[in-house]
Motif scaffolding. Structure first.
Motif, PDB file in Angstrom:
ATOM      1  N   UNK A 198      30.051 -18.188  25.908  1.00  0.00           N
ATOM      2  CA  UNK A 198      29.416 -17.064  26.599  1.00  0.00           C
ATOM      3  C   UNK A 198      27.898 -17.282  26.665  1.00  0.00           C
ATOM      4  N   UNK A 199      27.133 -16.194  26.676  1.00  0.00           N
ATOM      5  CA  UNK A 199      25.680 -16.299  26.865  1.00  0.00           C
ATOM      6  C   UNK A 199      25.025 -15.166  26.093  1.00  0.00           C
ATOM      7  N   UNK A 200      24.080 -15.511  25.230  1.00  0.00           N
ATOM      8  CA  UNK A 200      23.365 -14.502  24.445  1.00  0.00           C
ATOM      9  C   UNK A 200      21.972 -14.304  25.024  1.00  0.00           C
ATOM     10  N   UNK A 201      21.565 -13.043  25.176  1.00  0.00           N
ATOM     11  CA  UNK A 201      20.190 -12.808  25.612  1.00  0.00           C
ATOM     12  C   UNK A 201      19.294 -12.774  24.387  1.00  0.00           C
ATOM     13  N   UNK A 202      18.004 -13.172  24.519  1.00  0.00           N
ATOM     14  CA  UNK A 202      17.402 -13.772  25.711  1.00  0.00           C
ATOM     15  C   UNK A 202      17.569 -15.295  25.689  1.00  0.00           C
ATOM     16  N   UNK A 203      17.792 -15.889  26.833  1.00  0.00           N
ATOM     17  CA  UNK A 203      17.781 -17.339  26.973  1.00  0.00           C
ATOM     18  C   UNK A 203      18.794 -18.071  26.121  1.00  0.00           C
ATOM     19  N   UNK A 204      19.895 -17.423  25.756  1.00  0.00           N
ATOM     20  CA  UNK A 204      20.968 -18.011  24.951  1.00  0.00           C
ATOM     21  C   UNK A 204      20.529 -18.336  23.523  1.00  0.00           C
ATOM     22  N   UNK A 205      19.494 -17.675  23.035  1.00  0.00           N
ATOM     23  CA  UNK A 205      19.074 -17.825  21.639  1.00  0.00           C
ATOM     24  C   UNK A 205      20.075 -17.079  20.754  1.00  0.00           C
ATOM     25  N   UNK A 206      20.561 -17.750  19.713  1.00  0.00           N
ATOM     26  CA  UNK A 206      21.589 -17.151  18.868  1.00  0.00           C
ATOM     27  C   UNK A 206      21.017 -16.463  17.627  1.00  0.00           C
ATOM     28  N   UNK A 207      19.940 -16.991  17.059  1.00  0.00           N
ATOM     29  CA  UNK A 207      19.279 -16.359  15.915  1.00  0.00           C
ATOM     30  C   UNK A 207      17.854 -16.016  16.326  1.00  0.00           C
ATOM     31  N   UNK A 208      17.571 -14.719  16.410  1.00  0.00           N
ATOM     32  CA  UNK A 208      16.244 -14.288  16.836  1.00  0.00           C
ATOM     33  C   UNK A 208      15.192 -14.630  15.781  1.00  0.00           C
ATOM     34  N   UNK A 209      13.949 -14.830  16.259  1.00  0.00           N
ATOM     35  CA  UNK A 209      12.775 -15.068  15.403  1.00  0.00           C
ATOM     36  C   UNK A 209      12.918 -16.364  14.586  1.00  0.00           C
ATOM     37  N   UNK A 210      13.652 -17.358  15.160  1.00  0.00           N
ATOM     38  CA  UNK A 210      13.983 -18.539  14.369  1.00  0.00           C
ATOM     39  C   UNK A 210      12.787 -19.451  14.085  1.00  0.00           C
ATOM     40  N   UNK A 211      11.625 -19.182  14.676  1.00  0.00           N
ATOM     41  CA  UNK A 211      10.434 -19.917  14.253  1.00  0.00           C
ATOM     42  C   UNK A 211      10.181 -19.710  12.761  1.00  0.00           C
ATOM     43  N   UNK A 212      10.597 -18.564  12.226  1.00  0.00           N
ATOM     44  CA  UNK A 212      10.386 -18.261  10.810  1.00  0.00           C
ATOM     45  C   UNK A 212      11.276 -19.092   9.895  1.00  0.00           C
ATOM     46  N   UNK A 213      12.192 -19.889  10.448  1.00  0.00           N
ATOM     47  CA  UNK A 213      13.017 -20.770   9.617  1.00  0.00           C
ATOM     48  C   UNK A 213      12.303 -22.075   9.297  1.00  0.00           C
ATOM     49  N   UNK A 214      11.078 -22.260   9.817  1.00  0.00           N
ATOM     50  CA  UNK A 214      10.325 -23.497   9.617  1.00  0.00           C
ATOM     51  C   UNK A 214       9.069 -23.245   8.794  1.00  0.00           C
TER      52      UNK A 214
END
Length: 808
Positions: A534-550
């Motif tokens: 399927x397709x997740x909004x926005x832009x098919x991102x599955x985990x939001x705010x994932x910049x914080x995982x780095x």
């Protein structure tokens, strides 16, 4: 969550729960109400994850818990505030995360204060706050001033620390009934297991402090660094498979699709709207107007902005208020789709009074529910009711095609499985026929108020094709005449050259494809990302705010749960998930590349929801970047920048933290009668059960479900049963100052007597899914509930009111 993180959606996904090391489930009985969530929780538990459940009742979910705590309904902020204090005092917080991804260092206005139960700026006459003292200290560039350390008395971190200094474990115990050592155990267990996951549903939202309770979750997760990572976050468990989709499409009267602010009578022109909400809201609004009015929307006529009716902020009742306003003559006609207010609205006697004052009521539903036959209720005289009622038989969920967007932001296409019988129609076809007939009736009109109907771009085929609607939501590029291929294409196109009916859905149907219909469940990472499903909004991102995982260099912090990373060779953010970053070409050493919460104007998560707007760059986003529009001004929490504990509107005890302001001073009070604990000594909480769904309009018409759960009941503790002389199966009268009903008693160990402020306190519980119609009628719990609502979300306080219980 929106004021904290920038978006109001669930941060992760259902299948991502398998990555968690610990769950705090508080405000949800997901084993019964959200079994798909429980499936993934069980998988995590099999790998060693801990489960903590906090609930007024020992539910089926609680039966799977490693730690269970019974709580007095409506007191979540007390124990959560104690956990916040404990995390800070014991230095259990993630210092790197707090310093880099939250507003902990930003300085708050020196005039901000909290005194005697109120934040600074409260107007006693209007019952509203002036937010000016909740602002940051700003430099000459209108940028928040950053403190040198977390010890600065003006910084957000110290404001949080000071505010929750009153919330000791012992105080929390007196208020909530959870023993102090148990609260400490919850805090230690959850803080020690990374990543930790918080789940909630209506048990948290249905309070006059619901929004602030969820804000406590956000503060805890930001302190612990549990946002933007696999297995972490806060999961808002929606009650139906398309609740997320309905909010995306603006089911609330203050929004437009895609969470755009709805214009008010203060924004007469499109320029006024841009000035009020910023250029970043201007672009998606223009794209929306082009979707709605097509070729009739041009720059010369403000893209048809003048055709939109404008809201009057002084005259915007929320749904629980509608029915009283019907009595005042505010509404003449009601279209009722998929709602059974005669059962579901608290203090429900006001519903029949309101509906009786309408000129016309139109109900579209599968069965002839209570709302469509409201005049049949005992105590009403049909001869005195002049309301004309029209019933439109609607198709069932399996009898219609379209999309449903679930809690994971996952837009899923489904086909029609069965043909509707007996001239029943899908909702889309009903609305399509009504609109087309209306436009025929308005043909030739020169009245300005009719222009929106006559100029609408309404062409979904002869029989209303839902795929054409989805294409409209995705949007078109005027320059190519094609469907936009991605969110990035929409973002980079000049204003006025693209259309989209809901900008966050851009990319769901690129040319020749329907990504919502994808069913590739492969998961090469083992993280449950399932990017091709399927397709997740926005832009098919599955985990939001994932910049914080780095980390600061753009490298994944958790090598076992890698979501995204900075590729220094290619000069781009990449990874297993779509990077949730401003610009994929901006590295971790740039201001843009440091931001994990790009939808907030500060670019960080908000421990303290300060009043702040930022300047907006006019430079375009590179085409190959999946980026969403930054918000110029972050959403405010209307009743305080930090959560504060207030008692429910009806409470059996005093507020020991705020004796002079015992209840939320901004709560929206709709009911007119409130009980005294001397007369109504017990706290009633309502809930759903596995066998019946919501107001029961469908499930109470299914014989085998009625056989399994034939009638409503009230759960009481064995102590209370002994006190009032009631045994299992006895009929009892449940009464509040607003009404009464008669049901059987379930005398149970699932509810225990609590010690509150030194006194014994009883909680009783009832399912609410019954009404007077259907194959299985029964008394409604909302005969006795109270209509008082959260000031921000407008959600009624279903979860606590005062009642008496006696043998019938």
């Amino acid at each position: 969550m929106s004021p904290s993180f920038g978006r109001g959606a669930m941060t992760n996904s259902w299948q991502d729960m398998q990555n968690s090391e610990c769950f705090l489930i508080a405000g949800s009985n997901c084993a019964e109400a959200h079994p798909i969530a429980m499936k993934w929780i069980h998988r995590a538990k099999a790998k060693g994850a801990k489960i903590i459940v906090v609930d007024p009742v020992f539910t089926r979910t609680a039966s799977k818990a490693d730690i269970f705590a019974q709580i007095r309904p409506g007191t979540d902020i007390a124990y959560l505030g104690a956990i916040i204090k404990y995390i800070i005092d014991e230095k259990l917080y993630d210092e790197f995360f707090v310093l880099n991804f939250t507003n902990a260092l930003l300085k708050i206005n020196k005039d901000f204060k909290f005194e005697d139960g109120l934040f600074s700026g409260f107007d006693e006459a209007t019952k509203k706050y002036n937010y000016s003292t909740w602002a940051y200290q700003l430099d000459e560039n209108n940028t928040p001033i950053k403190a040198d350390s977390l010890d600065d008395p003006d910084c957000v971190f110290q404001k949080i620390k000071e505010h929750y200094s009153r919330y000791t474990l012992e105080v929390a115990e007196q208020i909530s009934g959870i023993p102090a050592d148990h609260i400490k155990l919850i805090a230690d267990t959850f803080a020690a297991a990374k990543p930790g996951n918080i789940l909630y549903a209506l048990g948290m939202t249905q309070h006059t402090t619901g929004v602030q309770g969820i804000r406590c979750y956000a503060i805890i997760q930001l302190l612990l660094g549990n946002v933007g990572k696999a297995g972490a976050g806060i999961q808002a468990l929606r009650g139906e498979p398309n609740v997320q989709g309905s909010t995306d499409m603006a089911n609330l009267n203050a929004n437009l699709p895609g969470y755009l602010p709805y214009p008010t009578n203060a924004q007469v022109t499109l320029h006024d709207y841009a000035v009020s909400f910023g250029s970043v809201q201007h672009k998606p609004l223009v794209a929306l107007l082009k979707a709605w009015f097509g070729k009739n929307a041009t720059a010369a006529n403000d893209y048809g902005y003048g055709w939109l009716p404008k809201n009057d902020p002084t005259n915007m009742p929320i749904q629980p208020q509608f029915f009283n306003w019907m009595e005042k003559g505010q509404f003449k006609m009601l279209f009722n789709f998929g709602s059974n207010s005669s059962v579901s609205i608290p203090d429900r006697k006001m519903v029949a009074k309101g509906l009786s004052c309408l000129e016309m009521l139109v109900v579209a539903d599968i069965f002839n529910i209570e709302t469509s036959r409201f005049w049949e209720e005992e105590g009403l005289n049909p001869k005195e009711i002049q309301t004309e009622v029209i019933f439109l038989p609607a198709a069932f969920v399996y009898e219609k095609a379209g999309t449903m967007t679930n809690s994971s932001r996952l837009i899923q296409w489904k086909d029609e499985a069965l043909k509707p019988l007996n001239d029943c129609l899908p909702d889309l076809d009903i609305l399509d026929r009504i609109f087309k007939r209306m436009r025929e009736l308005y043909a030739g009109s020169n009245d300005p108020k009719d222009a929106a109907i006559l100029n609408a771009n309404w062409d979904y085929g002869e029989h209303a094709d839902p795929f054409l609607v989805l294409n409209e939501l995705n949007g078109y590029n005027d320059n190519t005449g094609q469907l936009t291929s991605s969110l990035a294409e929409y973002l980079n196109a000049p204003i006025g050259t693209v259309s989209t009916g809901c900008w966050i859905y851009a990319g769901v149907t690129p040319p020749g494809k329907n990504l919502a219909d994808r069913r590739d469940s492969s998961d090469p990472t083992g993280l449950g990302l399932n990017n091709e499903y399927a397709f997740a909004w926005p832009g098919n991102i599955r985990v939001l705010y994932n910049r914080a995982s780095c980390d600061a260099n753009g490298k994944p912090i958790d090598p076992n749960r890698e979501l995204i990373w900075w590729d220094s060779v290619q000069g781009v953010w990449t990874g297993n998930d779509g990077p949730d970053v401003i610009d994929k070409t901006k590295g971790p050493d740039t201001p843009e590349g440091k931001q994990a919460f790009r939808m907030n104007p500060e670019g960080v998560g908000r421990l303290f929801t300060a009043s702040y707007t930022s300047g907006v760059s006019s430079s375009p986003v590179p085409v190959d970047s999946i980026a969403a529009i930054p918000v110029r001004g972050a959403g405010m929490v209307v009743d305080g920048p930090m959560p504060e504990f207030y008692e429910p509107i009806e409470s059996p005890t005093t507020n020991i933290l705020n004796p002079n302001v015992p209840t939320n001073p901004m709560a929206k009070i709709v009911s007119t009668e409130f009980g005294d604990p001397k007369d109504y000594p017990y706290v009633l909480t309502t809930y759903t059960i596995c066998e019946h769904f919501c107001a029961g309009g469908i499930t109470r018409n299914i014989p085998w479900l009625n056989e399994i759960m034939p009638e409503p009941f009230i759960e009481i503790s064995k102590n209370l049963g002994k006190k009032i002389g009631v045994k299992e199966g006895d009929f009892v009268e449940v009464s509040s100052i607003r009404g009464k009903l008669k049901v059987r008693a379930l005398v149970t160990d699932r509810i225990q007597t609590l010690k509150i402020n030194g006194e014994d306190a009883e909680t009783v519980g009832m399912p609410w899914s019954w009404g007077f119609a259907s194959l299985n009628p029964g008394p409604s719990a909302n005969n006795v509930t109270m209509n008082a609502c959260d000031p921000g979300a407008g959600t009624p306080e279903y979860k606590c009111c005062l009642v008496n219980v006696r043998r019938a």
